[in-house]
Design an enzyme around this catalytic site. Structure first.
Site, PDB file in Angstrom:
ATOM      1  N   ASP A 173      -7.432  10.510  15.541  1.00 42.26           N
ATOM      2  CA  ASP A 173      -7.752  10.061  14.182  1.00 42.26           C
ATOM      3  C   ASP A 173      -8.260   8.629  14.208  1.00 42.26           C
ATOM      4  OD1 ASP A 173      -8.030  10.128  11.446  1.00 42.26           O
ATOM      5  OD2 ASP A 173      -5.901   9.893  11.000  1.00 42.26           O
TER       6      ASP A 173
ATOM      7  N   GLY B 156       0.829  -1.207   0.000  1.00 44.28           N
ATOM      8  CA  GLY B 156       0.000   0.000   0.000  1.00 44.28           C
ATOM      9  C   GLY B 156       0.852   1.242   0.000  1.00 44.28           C
ATOM     10  N   ALA B 157       0.148   2.367   0.006  1.00 47.23           N
ATOM     11  CA  ALA B 157       0.845   3.645   0.004  1.00 47.23           C
ATOM     12  C   ALA B 157       0.559   4.359   1.311  1.00 47.23           C
ATOM     13  CB  ALA B 157       0.369   4.483  -1.166  1.00 47.23           C
TER      14      ALA B 157
ATOM     15  N   GLU C  61       1.482   7.807   3.956  1.00 52.73           N
ATOM     16  CA  GLU C  61       1.589   9.248   3.781  1.00 52.73           C
ATOM     17  C   GLU C  61       3.010   9.664   3.377  1.00 52.73           C
ATOM     18  OE1 GLU C  61       0.991  13.155   6.501  1.00 52.73           O
ATOM     19  OE2 GLU C  61       0.279  11.251   7.327  1.00 52.73           O
ATOM     20  N   PHE C  62       4.006   8.879   3.851  1.00 50.58           N
ATOM     21  CA  PHE C  62       5.402   9.259   3.625  1.00 50.58           C
ATOM     22  C   PHE C  62       6.118   8.388   2.611  1.00 50.58           C
ATOM     23  CE2 PHE C  62       4.286  10.806   7.818  1.00 50.58           C
ATOM     24  CZ  PHE C  62       4.849  12.067   7.854  1.00 50.58           C
ATOM     25  N   GLY C  63       5.486   7.306   2.191  1.00 56.87           N
ATOM     26  CA  GLY C  63       6.150   6.401   1.256  1.00 56.87           C
ATOM     27  C   GLY C  63       5.424   5.073   1.232  1.00 56.87           C
ATOM     28  N   GLU C  64       6.039   4.090   0.583  1.00 51.73           N
ATOM     29  CA  GLU C  64       5.372   2.802   0.425  1.00 51.73           C
ATOM     30  C   GLU C  64       5.263   2.033   1.748  1.00 51.73           C
ATOM     31  OE1 GLU C  64       8.023   1.414  -2.506  1.00 51.73           O
ATOM     32  OE2 GLU C  64       6.670   1.915  -4.170  1.00 51.73           O
TER      33      GLU C  64
ATOM     34  N   LYS D 178       6.987   0.320   6.951  1.00 53.46           N
ATOM     35  CA  LYS D 178       6.642   1.620   6.381  1.00 53.46           C
ATOM     36  C   LYS D 178       7.941   2.307   6.005  1.00 53.46           C
ATOM     37  CE  LYS D 178       2.386   2.731   8.835  1.00 53.46           C
ATOM     38  NZ  LYS D 178       1.641   3.813   9.469  1.00 53.46           N
TER      39      LYS D 178
END
Ligand code: ACK
Length: 659
Positions: free
Chosen positions: A423, A305-306, A308-311, A330
């Protein structure tokens, strides 16, 4: 003439009284036997003179006279009553002679008072108009308990009478109460043999409309323990860091987090003896406390998956002398600036402080080589929202409540540690292969806090509006109580198998509707108790929302006594068409079905006479099933779309908790 029926016995359950008997030994030489039931209601003395015919609304199923079978069910009987039933054998020649009628008699008391099976009744929480109660399970019960009856009255107005409600669970939410009012409660159990005696009476007060604080002793006690607890915690930490020689910075951190906690918490301070969360921003280098992994131990397998900061990748982590474990990795993509690196690693320094089965576990970080990575335990089933969407209607209620229980336990742990998530949403909960749910994604708090420009605005921006409590949107008052609001939204997401909260409404409309008192309606096939709990999490006053610990114990009881989940709310749509807002319903059935990718049902809708969206908006779940929408996933999508057509107009006030 035939003789009397034999072996007449009764059975009684929650709603029905059954009489069964055997045919007479002597049928009078004929095959045309039938039975008649006669009923008398007698006074306490039990004497004949004290009896009168039974009330006419007593119902006999299949009927009272001319029964061909050897049993009958009796409904709508009164409690606390003595009934005497006479079962008479009749055949074609009955009444042609003989003076004794062939009768079998039985007396049934519908209220067999035994010892009370209910001990201490506890208040779990209270709002201004409701009180949640629970009681322990009876230890030795001669009979299976069918349900409990809760009677209550306003202490000052005893003469104006009682109200009562029933539950199959060991807990109940009593609603429709007045604010700041003391009520007297007592509870009794009902077994197959009838009601047991009442418990002692217990006085509990509803909360205050304005302050939002429930006025009872429990509240005071928590504050006192917290003050004492906070103090001793400080001493313990001081000693610890004096010994390790890292006193200064940490005490400052501790004080800062104490402050933060004080600001964040309204009525739920951390409990003594529990570790407290330390804000990583108070460290010089936030990752110094986090385990550094040698990258040669990590084997990346594939991208899943993707972030917020990278794969985000899956892979394996080797530890010498141990079995490889599956992990999620991450990564921070190249070309970052120092600030992004810090933000990225911030999550690790937060998660690294937690140790709980319902919080994602950090294995460690890679910071000394490229790429920078955060390694956490691998969760086979990925995020909760997409997992549920992929498995619409695959789970039992107990499984769904189990997932909610896990999320609530993780959140209770965080709130006890003084950490506010900000969140919480189904997309930020991960699911493992055993359906265990773990809270994850601890990135947002920084984003909100550290920007000189507020990183949110009510038109969207950084705040996940649909999940966020109104006071957090408007005044940035984030607290464990605002996390509880988000938790209520997660409950709704789970019970509707990943439906988007408030469907396609705009953020602005969501904010306005909430402000006007609208709340999400009950999802299809969702037990009433769960929707009541959601509504409780969405109390406008944050002080009136339940604490995570109460949510956990409440769900715990539901799981132990799943029969309480069987009561569904059947008015899944707003009550009457008059409640309809002036919503533009001008598009055609075809267009509407197209928009939800259900056009294959167009013919059925039209054939059943639902030719306008106006008429569709009054449909009930049964109607949708009846016209031939048999796939549950399709039913759910149509129901949900109709709900959004009708706007989700159920307010907390107007919704009765009684089942
Ligand atoms: O729904 P998913 O498959 O679950 O897609 C997202 C994606 O990575 C981007 O966040 C998945 N993911 C994140 N953390 C983990 C983890 N610890 N184990 C397994 N999958 C993960 C998430």
């Amino acid at each position: 003439a035939p003789s009397a029926p034999r072996n007449l016995i009764f059975l009684i359950n929650e709603t029905a009284l059954f009489l069964t008997w055997s045919p007479p030994s002597d049928s009078g030489g004929r095959k045309d036997l039938t039975y008649n039931i006669m009923c008398q209601r007698c006074g306490a003395s039990g004497g004949e003179e004290d009896c009168e015919p039974c009330e006419t609304d007593l119902r006999f199923v299949p009927r009272p006279l001319g029964l061909t079978g050897t049993s009958v069910a009796i409904l709508d009987f009164a409690t606390h009553a003595n009934y005497t039933f006479h079962v008479e054998t009749v055949n074609g020649v009955s009444g042609l002679g003989g003076n004794t009628r062939p009768l079998a008699n039985i007396t049934v008391t519908t209220d067999q008072t035994g010892p009370s099976l209910v001990g201490v009744v506890r208040k779990d929480w209270a709002s201004d108009n409701s009180i949640a109660l629970s009681w322990p399970e009876a230890e030795q019960q001669p009979n299976v308990i069918l349900d409990y009856e809760i009677k209550y009255y306003d202490k000052e107005q005893e003469q104006s009478g009682y109200s009562s409600t029933r539950t199959k669970a060991l807990s109940v939410i009593v609603t429709g109460l007045k604010p700041s009012t003391v009520y007297v409660f007592h509870v009794r159990a009902r077994t197959a043999a009838g009601f047991t005696a009442y418990s002692d009476t217990f006085d509990f007060s509803t909360g205050d409309e304005d302050s939002g604080m429930a006025a009872d002793h429990g509240q005071v006690l928590v504050v006192v323990t917290a003050a004492v607890g906070g103090f001793s915690l400080l001493i313990i930490l001081t000693l610890f860091f004096l010994i390790t020689g890292r006193c200064q910075g940490i005490i400052k951190a501790q004080l800062k987090s104490e402050d933060k906690r004080r600001a964040d918490f309204h009525n739920a301070p951390p409990f003594p003896g529990i570790k407290t969360y330390v804000d990583p921003d108070t460290y010089e280098d936030p990752t110094q406390a986090v385990h550094e992994i040698d990258p040669s131990r990590i084997r990346i397998e594939r991208v899943i998956g993707a972030g917020e900061f990278g794969e985000v990748c899956s892979g394996r982590l080797r530890t010498p002398g141990q079995k490889e474990i599956p992990v999620a990795i991450k990564t921070l993509k190249g070309g970052y600036v120092e600030r992004q690196r810090r933000d990225f690693l911030r999550e690790a320094s937060i998660v690294g402080q937690f140790d709980n089965p319902n919080i994602i576990r950090l294995e460690g970080v890679v910071t000394k080589s490229r790429p920078v990575m955060i390694v956490v335990e691998y969760m086979r089933n990925g995020s909760l929202d997409s997992f549920l969407r992929q498995h619409d209607d695959h789970f039992t209620l107990v499984q769904l409540v189990g997932m909610l229980h896990g999320v609530a336990s993780g959140m209770a742990y965080l709130s006890d540690m003084g950490y506010v998530h900000r969140d919480l949403a189904a997309r930020n909960v991960l699911v493992d292969e055993g359906l265990v749910c773990k809270v994850s994604d601890f990135g947002l708090s920084r984003v909100l806090e550290d920007h000189t420009e507020p990183a949110y605005n009510t038109m969207g921006g950084k705040i996940p509006v649909r999940w966020t409590a109104p006071e957090a949107i408007t005044y940035r008052k984030f607290s464990s109580a605002s996390d509880v609001w988000s938790y209520g939204i997660v409950m709704w997401e789970v019970m509707s198998y990943g439906e988007r909260p408030y469907w396609e409404m705009s953020n602005q409309d969501v904010i306005l509707s909430i402000e006007e008192g609208y709340r999400l309606p009950v999802p299809m096939d969702c037990p009433g108790v769960l929707h009541q709990l959601m509504l409780h999490c969405w109390q406008k006053e944050r002080g009136q929302r339940p604490h995570f610990n109460s949510v956990v114990s409440f769900l715990d009881k539901l799981i132990r006594n799943p029969s309480s989940l069987l009561t569904l709310v059947d008015n899944s749509f707003p009550e009457s068409p008059e409640d309809m807002p002036g919503y533009p319903l001008f598009i055609s059935i075809g267009e509407w079905l197209d928009s939800i990718k259900m056009s294959q049902y167009k013919h059925q809708f039209l054939a059943a006479g639902f030719t306008t969206l106006d008429s569709v908006s009054t449909m009930r779940i049964e109607d949708i099933r009846r016209i031939g929408v048999s796939l549950i996933g399709h039913q759910r999508r149509i129901v949900s779309s109709i709900q959004s057509l009708r706007l989700q107009v159920l307010t907390v006030q107007h919704n009765g908790f009684h089942n």
